[in-house]
Design an enzyme around this catalytic site. Structure first.
Site, mmCIF file in Angstrom:
data_model
loop_
_atom_site.group_PDB
_atom_site.id
_atom_site.type_symbol
_atom_site.label_atom_id
_atom_site.label_comp_id
_atom_site.label_asym_id
_atom_site.label_seq_id
_atom_site.Cartn_x
_atom_site.Cartn_y
_atom_site.Cartn_z
ATOM 1 N N THR A 27 0.835 -1.186 0.000
ATOM 2 C CA THR A 27 0.000 0.000 0.000
ATOM 3 C C THR A 27 0.875 1.243 0.000
ATOM 4 O O THR A 27 2.092 1.148 -0.197
ATOM 5 C CB THR A 27 -1.031 -0.102 1.159
ATOM 6 O OG1 THR A 27 -1.893 1.014 1.087
ATOM 7 C CG2 THR A 27 -0.391 -0.163 2.522
ATOM 8 N N ASP A 74 -7.092 -3.583 -7.043
ATOM 9 C CA ASP A 74 -7.934 -2.417 -6.705
ATOM 10 C C ASP A 74 -9.005 -2.193 -7.779
ATOM 11 O O ASP A 74 -10.186 -2.034 -7.473
ATOM 12 C CB ASP A 74 -7.088 -1.140 -6.599
ATOM 13 C CG ASP A 74 -6.360 -1.010 -5.267
ATOM 14 O OD1 ASP A 74 -6.802 -1.642 -4.294
ATOM 15 O OD2 ASP A 74 -5.369 -0.272 -5.217
ATOM 16 N N LYS A 101 3.337 1.058 -3.796
ATOM 17 C CA LYS A 101 2.688 0.355 -4.912
ATOM 18 C C LYS A 101 3.509 0.388 -6.210
ATOM 19 O O LYS A 101 3.435 -0.549 -6.998
ATOM 20 C CB LYS A 101 1.288 0.939 -5.161
ATOM 21 C CG LYS A 101 0.301 0.602 -4.057
ATOM 22 C CD LYS A 101 -1.103 1.099 -4.395
ATOM 23 C CE LYS A 101 -2.057 0.809 -3.241
ATOM 24 N NZ LYS A 101 -3.444 1.125 -3.563
HETATM 25 P P1 NDP Z 1 -3.059 9.530 -5.027
HETATM 26 O O1 NDP Z 1 -2.387 10.444 -4.064
HETATM 27 O O2 NDP Z 1 -2.243 8.675 -5.938
HETATM 28 O O3 NDP Z 1 -4.049 10.408 -5.985
HETATM 29 C C1 NDP Z 1 -4.902 11.357 -5.446
HETATM 30 C C2 NDP Z 1 -5.744 11.979 -6.561
HETATM 31 O O4 NDP Z 1 -6.664 12.904 -5.968
HETATM 32 C C3 NDP Z 1 -4.941 12.786 -7.589
HETATM 33 O O5 NDP Z 1 -5.535 12.642 -8.854
HETATM 34 C C4 NDP Z 1 -5.092 14.220 -7.078
HETATM 35 O O6 NDP Z 1 -4.967 15.180 -8.098
HETATM 36 C C5 NDP Z 1 -6.511 14.179 -6.582
HETATM 37 N N1 NDP Z 1 -6.798 15.211 -5.583
HETATM 38 C C6 NDP Z 1 -6.422 15.211 -4.281
HETATM 39 N N2 NDP Z 1 -6.875 16.326 -3.673
HETATM 40 C C7 NDP Z 1 -7.541 17.043 -4.615
HETATM 41 C C8 NDP Z 1 -8.244 18.285 -4.613
HETATM 42 N N3 NDP Z 1 -8.352 19.014 -3.494
HETATM 43 N N4 NDP Z 1 -8.836 18.701 -5.759
HETATM 44 C C9 NDP Z 1 -8.749 17.966 -6.891
HETATM 45 N N5 NDP Z 1 -8.091 16.776 -6.962
HETATM 46 C C10 NDP Z 1 -7.500 16.331 -5.840
HETATM 47 O O7 NDP Z 1 -4.038 8.650 -4.132
HETATM 48 P P2 NDP Z 1 -4.660 7.216 -4.508
HETATM 49 O O8 NDP Z 1 -5.162 7.285 -5.901
HETATM 50 O O9 NDP Z 1 -3.737 6.132 -4.133
HETATM 51 O O10 NDP Z 1 -5.888 7.148 -3.494
HETATM 52 C C11 NDP Z 1 -7.045 7.969 -3.674
HETATM 53 C C12 NDP Z 1 -8.088 7.539 -2.677
HETATM 54 O O11 NDP Z 1 -8.562 6.236 -3.022
HETATM 55 C C13 NDP Z 1 -7.586 7.444 -1.224
HETATM 56 O O12 NDP Z 1 -8.471 8.174 -0.407
HETATM 57 C C14 NDP Z 1 -7.671 5.965 -0.903
HETATM 58 O O13 NDP Z 1 -8.040 5.757 0.441
HETATM 59 C C15 NDP Z 1 -8.786 5.497 -1.839
HETATM 60 N N6 NDP Z 1 -8.676 4.070 -2.152
HETATM 61 C C16 NDP Z 1 -9.780 3.279 -1.883
HETATM 62 C C17 NDP Z 1 -9.748 1.933 -2.144
HETATM 63 C C18 NDP Z 1 -10.939 1.097 -1.822
HETATM 64 O O14 NDP Z 1 -10.802 -0.134 -1.860
HETATM 65 N N7 NDP Z 1 -12.107 1.665 -1.577
HETATM 66 C C19 NDP Z 1 -8.540 1.286 -2.721
HETATM 67 C C20 NDP Z 1 -7.466 2.217 -3.020
HETATM 68 C C21 NDP Z 1 -7.547 3.552 -2.717
HETATM 69 P P3 NDP Z 1 -3.522 15.702 -8.592
HETATM 70 O O15 NDP Z 1 -2.996 14.690 -9.550
HETATM 71 O O16 NDP Z 1 -3.835 16.999 -9.235
HETATM 72 O O17 NDP Z 1 -2.681 15.854 -7.349
#
Ligand code: NDP
Length: 282
Positions: A67, A107, A71
């Site tokens: 995690t 995922d 990853k």
């Molecule tokens: P990352 O940090 O890799 O990506 C986060 C994403 O959110 C990016 O695209 C980022 O944009 C965007 N983002 C964050 N804050 C903002 C904001 N204020 N406005 C606009 N865009 C925003 O995280 P992950 O993809 O690894 O995880 C994302 C979520 O998914 C987590 O909360 C995690 O807990 C959840 N998750 C849930 C799972 C489940 O089984 N339900 C499994 C895996 C993850 P930018 O690129 O511009 O920074």
């Protein structure tokens, strides 16, 4: 209960590891299936990841989950990848094939499995908010179901376009990216909207910047956030008449898929869902 044989261990490596709902689900499911396996949560720093994977090999672990923040970093430490992990460039689930460690990514499959309980994504118009790890995994697995189109909506343009071009060039579907400024107006032809950003994690009032007036009752609206499961985004979507899908199903299903990969046994998803709800005190 007697001590399990050492080869009947799986682990989760991440940092920080405050509490681990997957461990709680797995341990319950092992017990329900009569398997004397253990799931260990191990806090591993990035500089020690290579040593930790060597330790996993040396001690004969059956596999593990990886995690945040491991990853992507774990990929070069493995002996092979499944086709979908190869496309995503990220691994959340490792299993042993004889003496080799193979990386998979469950995922996106977990998400698609729970979405399929509501609709078949094939030939649908889909919008994905976010382009991080969760969005990549979901977009690739959805792409493999042959949707009509995927629009990636992301604040950072390069990340959004990188994911859209991966979908076009490697998955072979129609995809475009949109830079996220202010409130995103969901196009009316969209049939499935997925919040795959981290907005809402641990904060039931956090607002995903989407024009709520653009959500229509014909749309399915999903959120990856599982804690709290009823996010503000899903509440707003439900108030517009949309059918909604919370992040709990994705979390349970990735665990169901991992359990089967490691043990060869189908777990009881109800046991896992109940364990998760107990853990999250829902
Ligand atoms: P990352 O940090 O890799 O990506 C986060 C994403 O959110 C990016 O695209 C980022 O944009 C965007 N983002 C964050 N804050 C903002 C904001 N204020 N406005 C606009 N865009 C925003 O995280 P992950 O993809 O690894 O995880 C994302 C979520 O998914 C987590 O909360 C995690 O807990 C959840 N998750 C849930 C799972 C489940 O089984 N339900 C499994 C895996 C993850 P930018 O690129 O511009 O920074």
């Amino acid at each position: 209960m007697s001590n399990p044989a050492i080869q009947d261990l799986v682990c989760c490596m991440g940092q920080p590891v405050a509490g681990n709902p997957t461990q709680f689900m797995m341990e319950r499911a092992f017990a329900a299936a009569g398997l004397e396996w253990r799931y260990l949560t191990l806090e591993v720093s990035p500089v020690q990841l290579a040593d930790a994977v060597r330790g996993m090999r040396a001690m004969g672990f059956r596999g593990g989950n990886f995690t945040i923040p491991h990853k992507v970093a774990v990929v070069p430490l493995l002996d092979g990848l499944t086709p979908s992990a190869e496309l995503m460039g990220a691994v959340n689930c490792v299993y042993r094939q004889e003496d080799k460690l193979i990386g998979d990514n469950t995922d996106g499959r977990g998400f698609v499995k729970s979405l399929r309980e509501m609709t078949d994504p094939a030939s649908k118009e889909i919008a994905i908010l976010g382009a991080g790890g969760a969005a990549r995994a979901i977009a690739v697995e959805l792409g493999l179901t042959r949707p009509a189109n995927i629009t990636v909506v992301n604040r950072t343009p390069e990340r959004g376009e990188e994911l859209a071009s991966l979908l076009r060039d490697k998955v072979g579907i129609a995809a475009n990216s949109v830079v996220w400024h202010g409130d995103y107006a969901v196009p009316p032809t969209t049939q499935i909207v997925v919040n795959a950003t981290s907005i809402g994690l641990g904060d039931g009032q956090a607002r995903v910047p989407v024009d709520a007036g653009s959500l229509t009752a014909e749309m399915i609206v999903a959120d990856v956030i599982f804690n709290p499961p009823q996010t503000r985004f899903l509440r707003e979507a439900a108030s517009r008449g949309c059918r909604t899908l919370d992040g709990l199903g994705m979390l349970v299903n990735q665990a169901v898929i991992g359990f089967k990969i490691w043990t060869g046994v189908d777990p009881d998803p109800r046991v896992m869902r109940e364990a998760l709800e107990e853990y999250l005190e829902i």
